[in-house]
Design a protein around this motif. Structure first.
Motif, short mmCIF file in Angstrom:
data_model
loop_
_atom_site.label_atom_id
_atom_site.label_comp_id
_atom_site.label_asym_id
_atom_site.label_seq_id
_atom_site.Cartn_x
_atom_site.Cartn_y
_atom_site.Cartn_z
N VAL A 256 2.48 2.02 -3.64
CA VAL A 256 1.70 2.05 -4.89
C VAL A 256 1.97 3.32 -5.68
O VAL A 256 2.15 3.29 -6.89
CB VAL A 256 0.18 1.92 -4.60
N ASP A 257 2.04 4.44 -4.98
CA ASP A 257 2.27 5.72 -5.66
C ASP A 257 3.63 5.70 -6.35
O ASP A 257 3.78 6.13 -7.49
CB ASP A 257 2.19 6.84 -4.63
N ASN A 258 4.63 5.19 -5.66
CA ASN A 258 5.97 5.10 -6.22
C ASN A 258 5.99 4.15 -7.42
O ASN A 258 6.64 4.41 -8.44
CB ASN A 258 6.94 4.64 -5.15
N THR B 288 -2.37 0.87 -11.56
CA THR B 288 -2.93 1.25 -10.25
C THR B 288 -4.10 0.35 -9.88
O THR B 288 -4.22 -0.10 -8.74
CB THR B 288 -3.36 2.71 -10.26
N ARG C 179 3.56 3.48 -9.40
CA ARG C 179 2.89 4.15 -10.51
C ARG C 179 3.85 5.09 -11.21
O ARG C 179 3.98 5.12 -12.43
CB ARG C 179 1.67 4.90 -9.99
N ALA D 38 0.83 -1.21 0.00
CA ALA D 38 0.00 0.00 0.00
C ALA D 38 0.86 1.26 0.00
O ALA D 38 0.59 2.22 -0.72
CB ALA D 38 -0.94 -0.01 1.20
N ALA D 39 1.92 1.24 0.78
CA ALA D 39 2.72 2.45 0.93
C ALA D 39 3.50 2.79 -0.34
O ALA D 39 3.89 3.94 -0.54
CB ALA D 39 3.69 2.29 2.10
#
Lengths: 133, 312
Positions: B199-201, B228, B203, B196-197
Motif C-alpha cells: 500500500v505504501d509503495n 489510501t 501510494r 497490505a505490504a
C-alpha cells in the motif's frame, strides 16, 4: 539511544531505494515512534500511519495520554497518516483530562485536510503548529 | 403539496421547468414560504440559476444560504453529506427547505449515473426528516432519459399545472440501473496489484504519476488520501488485495481500485462525520476530496473509480 514507546522491539528503519523505485515494500516497520531527548515528553513518529501501523500508533498515543500532561508530537518525519490514524489522534485528545491538549509539530499536509473534512467544526484539543504545507 | 394521509414529513418534489420564468415562479415562493415560517433555507444550484435567484430574492438573499452546485456538487456523492445533510443537521429540531439542482446540461456522461443514484438515495437519507428538498430539472436541455429518471427518483413532480404524484416513482430501480460496469479504460492504463505490504509503495507510485501528469500540490494530497482509503478498504474488507489502475484523459486523472468485496450499504460514504459514524469515514473522505466517484458493485466484486481534474 531513542526509546521506543510502542511496546515492541527495536524496528528496522525504512530505507529508501533510488527515487524511481519508491520506498522498500518489504520492510516490516512502517512506523517508528520514539521519545525525543529533552526536558519535556515529546514523541517523534516517522514513516506512515496506515493499515500497517494503526495498532502501533494507537498504542503509542494511549501510553502518551496516560502520562497525564499535554502530549507533544513531532510528526515532521511522518510521510502520511490516514483517516483511522487521524481519528485515533483526535479521540485521544478528546479524552485527555482537564485542559490538556495534543500539540502537533510538523504535521504532514494530509492531516490538516483530513481534519478539515471529518471535523469541519474544528478540534479544540489538538493544536497544529508549524505544519508542512 | 403533501398528501395529508402521508406520515412522512419529508418532501422531495422535482420541478420540471421550461425557461427562467417557470423556474423562478416555483423556487421563489418555495423560498419565501420557508422564510415566512422561520424555516432555514438553502439553495444549491448551478451558477447561472444561482445568480438569477440571488437577483430575484433581492434583500431576502441574505437570509438564504446560497451555494454553487457546480462546485459543491461536482462529485454527486458529496451532495448528501456535504451539502444537504450538512445544512439540515445544522438545524435539527426545525424544518428546513433546500433547493438542490444536481443535474444541468453540462454534466458529463461519466458523472450522470452518479447524479441519478444520488437523487435515488436522497429518499433513503432523508426518510422521516423534517425537510423539503426541491430539485429543478430543465426540460428544454436535459435528455428524456434524465427526465424519466427524475420521475422515478421523486415522489412528486411539479410542472406548469402544479404538483402531481409521480406514478413512475421507483428509486431503488434507478439505484440498481446505474450500478453498472464502468466505461472502458484505455489500454495505456497502468495496472498494479496491491496488498497490505505494498500500500505504501502504491501510494508513492500514484503520487509520482499524478505529479508527472501535472496535478497540483493540494490535489496530489487528495489523490494520496483517496487512494489510501480505497486500498485500505480493499485489504480490510475486499479480500486482502486490490487491483489499482491509473490513467489520464483530456481533463482528468482517473484511478480505479477493484477488489473482491461487495458494497452492501448504499449510503456508505454519504453520512456526514459525527459521533454515530465511527467506521466508514474512508469513503466519506473519498467523496469529499475527489471530483467524481463512480462505483460498480456486484457478486464478483467492487470497482471504484475516482476522477481528479487536471486543471483545477
Amino acid at each position: 539511544m531513542a526509546e521506543h514507546l510502542d511496546g515492541e522491539g527495536t524496528g528496522v528503519s525504512t530505507t529508501a531505494r533510488p527515487d524511481d523505485a519508491g520506498p522498500d515494500p518489504r520492510v516490516d516497520d512502517a512506523l517508528q515512534v520514539t521519545r525525543t531527548d529533552g526536558p519535556r515528553l515529546e514523541l517523534r513518529a516517522a514513516g506512515a500511519v496506515d493499515l500497517n501501523s494503526h495498532r502501533r500508533w494507537e498504542r503509542a498515543l494511549r501510553r502518551a495520554a496516560a502520562v497525564g500532561e499535554d502530549v507533544h508530537l513531532d510528526l515532521s518525519a511522518l510521510g502520511f497518516i490516514d483517516s483511522r490514524g487521524v481519528t485515533a489522534l483526535v479521540e485521544t485528545a478528546a479524552r485527555l483530562r482537564g485542559d490538556h491538549r495534543i500539540v502537533v509539530r510538523g504535521a504532514p499536509p494530509c492531516m490538516r485536510r483530513v481534519m478539515a473534512v471529518l471535523w469541519p467544526d474544528g478540534v479544540p484539543a489538538v493544536d497544529l503548529v508549524g505544519d508542512r504545507r | 403539496m403533501t398528501d395529508t394521509a402521508d406520515p412522512d414529513p419529508f418532501e422531495h418534489p422535482a420541478l420540471r421547468y421550461s425557461g427562467l420564468d417557470q423556474y423562478l415562479a416555483v423556487t421563489v415562493p418555495f423560498i419565501h414560504g420557508g422564510l415566512a415560517r422561520a424555516e432555514p433555507v438553502a439553495v444549491a444550484v448551478p451558477g447561472p440559476n444561482l445568480a438569477a435567484l440571488r437577483s430575484a430574492l433581492g434583500a431576502d438573499a441574505d437570509r438564504v444560504q446560497l451555494t454553487d452546485m457546480t462546485e459543491a456538487g461536482a462529485n454527486p456523492g458529496r451532495i448528501i453529506p456535504g451539502v444537504l445533510r450538512a445544512f439540515a443537521d445544522e438545524h435539527r429540531g426545525t424544518r428546513v427547505r433546500i433547493v438542490g439542482e444536481p443535474v444541468w446540461p453540462g454534466r458529463s456522461d461519466a458523472a450522470y449515473p452518479a447524479c441519478a443514484q444520488h437523487e435515488a438515495l436522497i429518499n433513503r437519507a432523508f426518510a422521516g426528516r423534517e425537510a423539503a428538498i426541491l430539485c429543478p430539472y430543465d426540460v428544454d436541455t436535459l435528455d428524456e432519459r434524465v427526465l424519466a429518471d427524475a420521475a422515478a427518483t421523486h415522489p412528486v413532480l411539479i410542472g406548469p399545472d402544479g404538483p402531481r404524484r409521480s406514478d413512475a416513482f421507483d428509486p431503488d430501480r434507478v439505484l440498481a440501473r446505474y450500478n453498472r460496469p464502468l466505461e472502458d479504460r484505455p489500454r495505456t492504463a497502468i495496472e498494479r496489484g496491491v496488498d497490505a505490504a505494498s500500500v505504501d509503495n502504491a501510494r508513492w507510485f500514484v503520487t509520482a504519476y499524478g505529479r508527472k501528469a501535472g496535478l497540483e500540490a493540494t490535489r496530489l494530497i487528495d489523490l494520496e488520501i483517496a487512494v489510501t482509503e480505497l486500498l485500505t478498504n480493499s485489504v480490510e474488507h475486499g479480500g486482502g488485495a486490490g487491483l489499482l489502475r491509473v490513467w489520464t484523459d483530456a481533463e482528468h486523472l482517473l484511478c480505479e481500485i477493484s477488489d473482491a468485496g461487495r458494497l452492501t450499504d448504499p449510503l456508505a460514504g454519504r453520512r456526514p462525520p459525527g459521533p454515530e459514524q465511527e467506521r466508514g469515514r474512508g469513503l466519506l473522505l473519498v467523496n469529499h476530496v475527489t471530483d467524481l466517484v463512480r462505483t460498480h458493485t456486484g457478486p464478483r466484486g467492487t470497482t471504484t473509480r475516482i476522477y481528479l481534474r487536471l486543471n483545477a
